[in-house]
Write a protein that holds these residues in place. Structure first.
Motif, PDB file in Angstrom:
ATOM      1  N   ASN A  11      38.246  36.466  32.019  1.00 47.51           N
ATOM      2  CA  ASN A  11      37.572  35.980  33.218  1.00 47.51           C
ATOM      3  C   ASN A  11      37.839  34.484  33.414  1.00 47.51           C
ATOM      4  O   ASN A  11      38.042  34.007  34.539  1.00 47.51           O
ATOM      5  N   TYR A  12      37.857  33.755  32.307  1.00 54.48           N
ATOM      6  CA  TYR A  12      38.135  32.314  32.374  1.00 54.48           C
ATOM      7  C   TYR A  12      39.541  32.055  32.907  1.00 54.48           C
ATOM      8  O   TYR A  12      39.739  31.253  33.827  1.00 54.48           O
ATOM      9  N   TRP A  13      40.521  32.749  32.345  1.00 55.97           N
ATOM     10  CA  TRP A  13      41.901  32.520  32.769  1.00 55.97           C
ATOM     11  C   TRP A  13      42.143  33.012  34.197  1.00 55.97           C
ATOM     12  O   TRP A  13      43.026  32.508  34.894  1.00 55.97           O
ATOM     13  N   LYS A  14      41.355  33.987  34.637  1.00 51.88           N
ATOM     14  CA  LYS A  14      41.481  34.435  36.026  1.00 51.88           C
ATOM     15  C   LYS A  14      41.139  33.292  36.977  1.00 51.88           C
ATOM     16  O   LYS A  14      41.820  33.081  37.992  1.00 51.88           O
ATOM     17  N   HIS A  15      40.102  32.537  36.634  1.00 55.33           N
ATOM     18  CA  HIS A  15      39.740  31.377  37.451  1.00 55.33           C
ATOM     19  C   HIS A  15      40.830  30.305  37.397  1.00 55.33           C
ATOM     20  O   HIS A  15      41.160  29.687  38.417  1.00 55.33           O
ATOM     21  N   VAL A  16      41.378  30.092  36.212  1.00 53.87           N
ATOM     22  CA  VAL A  16      42.409  29.060  36.060  1.00 53.87           C
ATOM     23  C   VAL A  16      43.643  29.405  36.881  1.00 53.87           C
ATOM     24  O   VAL A  16      44.206  28.554  37.584  1.00 53.87           O
ATOM     25  N   PHE A  17      44.058  30.661  36.816  1.00 54.64           N
ATOM     26  CA  PHE A  17      45.277  31.063  37.522  1.00 54.64           C
ATOM     27  C   PHE A  17      45.080  31.118  39.033  1.00 54.64           C
ATOM     28  O   PHE A  17      46.054  31.200  39.782  1.00 54.64           O
ATOM     29  N   ALA A  18      43.826  31.087  39.465  1.00 51.75           N
ATOM     30  CA  ALA A  18      43.553  31.091  40.910  1.00 51.75           C
ATOM     31  C   ALA A  18      43.643  29.693  41.514  1.00 51.75           C
ATOM     32  O   ALA A  18      43.571  29.542  42.737  1.00 51.75           O
ATOM     33  N   ILE A  19      43.814  28.675  40.672  1.00 47.24           N
ATOM     34  CA  ILE A  19      43.922  27.298  41.169  1.00 47.24           C
ATOM     35  C   ILE A  19      45.210  27.145  41.970  1.00 47.24           C
ATOM     36  O   ILE A  19      46.277  27.589  41.546  1.00 47.24           O
ATOM     37  N   LYS A  20      45.111  26.497  43.118  1.00 48.27           N
ATOM     38  CA  LYS A  20      46.274  26.307  43.981  1.00 48.27           C
ATOM     39  C   LYS A  20      46.513  24.827  44.229  1.00 48.27           C
ATOM     40  O   LYS A  20      45.619  23.994  44.059  1.00 48.27           O
TER      41      LYS A  20
END
Length: 489
Positions: free
Chosen positions: A284-293
């Motif tokens: 869940n943490y990395w999902k937020h990180v990878f959503a950064i644009k």
């Protein structure tokens, strides 16, 4: 026992002696070793009742039972005080050392990045139980592995040996020799466990050790960048050399990124005003990180997600596999034993999707889809069968065409081989004609009439042979032209 009669007798004994509540023994199964703790807990809880049942009640109602070898073994264990003490120490080892790691391994969320630390802590907990503290303080796992388990100088004295207060109190009723023997047995237990963990735990696995870089708290650790690149280079089939350069750059961007704390931890306050920190699942943490644009709306991380997602797919244990077997067993009941692989995969996928969505709400559309599922399945199967038949027909036609082409090619090759033979025969016939002419000239010059006759026969035979060969070559050429026209089509 599963016998209803024995269960009833056992409850009667409980009522007679009036001690506690009668609970039946939990059955221990070797393949379900995680339940050994509750099994021992139940035995200790029912210890007075077990003594009354086996040593008093059974011999009274059945005189022959005292001759039973199994009853004799039970009698021996129940009459020895050390049996209960041993059960307490085994329960202590389970509750204080193994229960937490076992429960941790049962979790469904990705925990591969914590596996090395958990295994290291388990190994350290075992050593703390019987090795002196000064040999363990501020030591790495590698240094702990160098400790000798056979050196008495490295071991704690009996007074500090980790056996638990309950066990230590039970020892008061044992003789001095029994205490010494018991303490030695405890040391042997800890040593055996330590040796087995040294052999089986992946505490020397560098790959697992480097995977700790994925933890949110390791983001700014000086070794994380190095661990990242080591892991990436260990997976050459995943990332190319160019991607490795991008990966290093993206990690630097990740280190300098502003990450909200709520992405990886949740702070709450307990009843006594103590702050409790609960970490969010790593995926869940990395999902937020990878959503950064970026400011232009493009994903900031491109190569890093490829590596992280691949690593998070690694299982931290075999519980997922075992859970899969259990789910299969629940799906494939006696009246559903003919389910196909496709149906089983569909049911599993549906179940996983429902878990992922975390919703139990139903709608008319959802109910309608469920009711029409079978008819849609049949339509889909018919469509697949139709496509399969069309594909088979196309393949059969292509195969037939290919076979025809192969036959034509084979015929062409035969004609080519035949032409070579005819040309060789034609050359030989021409030589024979030339030889006949030479003999005729020589015979005429010498007025050798027999030689003239022989030369004429030779010339006649050669001409006849040449005519036949030329006719065959003509037929060969015609057949060759026809075949080549067919091949062009």
């Amino acid at each position: 026992s599963r016998s209803s009669v024995r269960r009833e007798d056992y409850l009667k004994v409980v009522e007679t002696i009036g001690v506690g509540v009668g609970r039946f023994m939990k059955r221990f199964v070797i393949t379900r070793w995680i339940e050994v703790g509750p099994v021992i807990e139940r035995i200790i809880d029912q210890w007075p009742i077990l003594i009354e049942y086996f040593l008093v009640y059974l011999p009274r109602i059945d005189k022959k039972v005292i001759n039973n070898d199994r009853w004799k073994r039970i009698q021996t264990q129940l009459e020895q005080k050390k049996t209960l003490v041993r059960l307490h120490i085994i329960l202590r080892v389970y509750q204080h050392i193994f229960s937490k790691p076992l429960a941790w391994l049962q979790q469904k969320q990705p925990l591969i990045h914590l596996l090395f630390e958990e295994c290291s802590n388990l190994f350290r907990d075992i050593l703390i139980s019987f090795i002196k503290d000064d040999l363990l303080t501020n030591k790495t796992v590698k240094q702990l592995l160098s400790i000798s388990f056979d050196s008495q100088a490295d071991e704690k004295p009996d007074s500090k040996l980790a056996i638990g207060e309950i066990t230590r109190n039970e020892l008061q009723e044992m003789s001095t020799n029994e205490k010494i023997k018991f303490m030695q047995d405890v040391r042997d237990i800890y040593k055996t466990i330590a040796r087995e963990l040294t052999r089986t735990l992946p505490v020397t696995n560098k790959f697992l050790q480097n995977l700790q870089f994925m933890h949110p708290l390791q983001r700014h650790h000086e070794s994380s960048s190095k661990s990242l690149m080591i892991i990436a280079r260990d997976l050459p089939q995943l990332l190319s050399d160019d991607n490795l350069d991008y990966l290093n750059v993206e990690w630097r961007l990740y280190e300098n990124e502003t990450i909200p704390e709520e992405w990886y931890q949740q702070k709450t306050t307990s009843g006594d005003s103590d702050e409790v920190i609960k970490y969010q699942p790593i995926d869940n943490y990395w999902k937020h990180v990878f959503a950064i644009k970026t400011s232009s709306g493009i994903a900031k991380f491109v190569v890093l997600p490829q590596l992280i997602k691949s690593l998070l797919s690694l299982s931290h244990g075999n519980t997922d596999v075992e859970r899969g077997f259990s789910e299969h067993a629940a799906l494939i009941t006696d009246n559903r034993s003919s389910l196909s692989d496709i149906s089983i995969n569909g049911l599993r996928a549906t179940k996983d999707a429902v878990k992922f969505l975390r919703t139990t709400k139903s709608s008319r559309r959802l109910l309608g889809n469920v009711k029409e599922a079978h008819s849609r399945y049949q339509v889909d199967q018919e469509r697949k069968q139709r496509i399969l038949k069309e594909k088979e027909a196309i393949e059969a036609a292509a195969k037939l065409t290919k076979n025809k082409e192969l036959i034509l090619v084979e015929k062409e090759q035969n004609l080519i081989d035949q032409r070579k033979i005819l040309q060789q025969d034609l050359e030989n016939a021409s030589k024979m004609l030339n030889e006949g002419k030479s003999r005729l000239e020589a015979a005429v010059a010498t007025k050798n009439f027999a030689g003239v006759e022989m030369a004429q026969l030779l010339i006649g035979g050669a001409n006849k042979k040449l005519d036949a060969l030329k006719a065959q070559l003509g037929d060969n050429t015609d057949q060759m032209n026809q075949l080549r026209k067919k091949l062009k089509k």
